[in-house]
Design an enzyme around this catalytic site. Structure first.
Site, short mmCIF file in Angstrom:
data_model
loop_
_atom_site.label_atom_id
_atom_site.label_comp_id
_atom_site.label_asym_id
_atom_site.label_seq_id
_atom_site.Cartn_x
_atom_site.Cartn_y
_atom_site.Cartn_z
N ASN A 39 1.11 -63.51 -1.86
CA ASN A 39 2.29 -62.62 -1.97
C ASN A 39 2.86 -62.70 -3.47
OD1 ASN A 39 4.94 -61.72 -1.51
ND2 ASN A 39 5.58 -63.58 -0.59
N HIS A 45 10.16 -61.50 5.74
CA HIS A 45 10.11 -62.46 4.71
C HIS A 45 11.82 -63.25 4.70
CE1 HIS A 45 9.68 -65.19 1.39
NE2 HIS A 45 8.33 -65.03 1.44
N GLU A 97 7.01 -69.78 7.98
CA GLU A 97 7.32 -70.30 6.62
C GLU A 97 8.78 -70.89 6.67
OE1 GLU A 97 5.62 -68.13 2.66
OE2 GLU A 97 7.38 -67.13 3.53
#
Ligand code: PGA
Length: 233
Positions: free
Chosen positions: A20, A102, A159
């Site tokens: 990323n 995200h 995450e």
């Protein structure tokens, strides 16, 4: 002998490693990075999630090198949506994976479970695999919202925001618990992200199908070492 589509039945699945890049890198940095990474180990599926501005530079990359990913997509289809990039436009460039949800997008750009659902639907329609990023507080609600419209075959990335870029990578038992929580809601792969490096990736690959790598993907040489560490060969 029975053969599965991607190899011999019972053969271990390829681990999925996604770089990323976030909003890093300029045009002249792509070639040197690719040269430093070289050909990734054959037992890994490697994706580079590049900024929109650099996607076309990867378009002609041979498939054995790596697949192309994007970091976001419009919640709307092609049309009069100034400033947006539609899923069909990503597919047109050969994008095969796209991050959605995200935590940086949730924190700074108002991404919600609902916009992730809208984006994922369009990605699936365009033949792009959604890579859905979640953490403890939204894992169940996000995956339930996707499952409610029949989207279960996604890559899920667990995450925790405080593990991103801090060196405070999550404990394995926390990741395993998240995997268990995701299991009934998604049928696809399960990845971990947050301060993954060449030193800790092997541990995560014991309990996950892959990893999302930010900081440790930016330097080609360092990323090549991480891939070597991730490979079983
Ligand atoms: P990091 O970033 O590897 O630098 O922690 C991961 C991510 O945010 O995707």
């Amino acid at each position: 002998m029975i053969w599965a589509i991607s190899g011999i039945v019972g053969a271990p699945m390829h681990k999925l490693i996604i770089a990323n890049w976030k909003a890093h890198k300029l045009h002249n940095q792509v070639e040197p990075w690719l040269a430093a990474v070289g050909i990734p180990p054959a037992d890994l599926d490697v994706v580079v999630a590049a900024p929109f501005t650099l996607l076309s530079q990867f378009s002609g990359l041979p498939a054995e090198r790596m697949a192309l990913g994007a970091q976001d997509v419009s919640p709307f289809p092609l049309g009069a949506y100034t400033g947006e990039v539609a899923a069909d436009q990503l597919a047109d460039l050969g994008v095969q994976y796209c991050l959605v949800g995200h935590s940086e997008r949730r924190q700074y750009f108002g991404e919600t479970n609902e916009s992730v659902v809208a984006k994922s639907r369009l990605l699936v329609e365009s033949g792009i695999k959604p890579v859905v990023c979640v953490y403890q507080e939204n894992l169940t609600s996000q995956l339930t919202a996707l499952a409610a419209i029949g989207i279960k075959d996604v890559a899920v990335v667990y995450e925790p925001p405080d593990a991103i870029g801090t060196g405070r990578n999550a404990a394995l038992d926390e990741v395993q618990a998240a995997r268990q929580a995701a299991q009934s809601l998604s049928t696809g792969t399960f990845l971990y992200g947050g301060s993954v490096t060449e030193l800790n990736i092997k541990e995560y690959l014991m309990v996950c199908d892959g990893a999302l790598v930010g900081g440790a993907s930016l330097d080609g040489g360092q990323f090549a070492k991480l891939l070597q560490a991730a490979s079983v060969n």
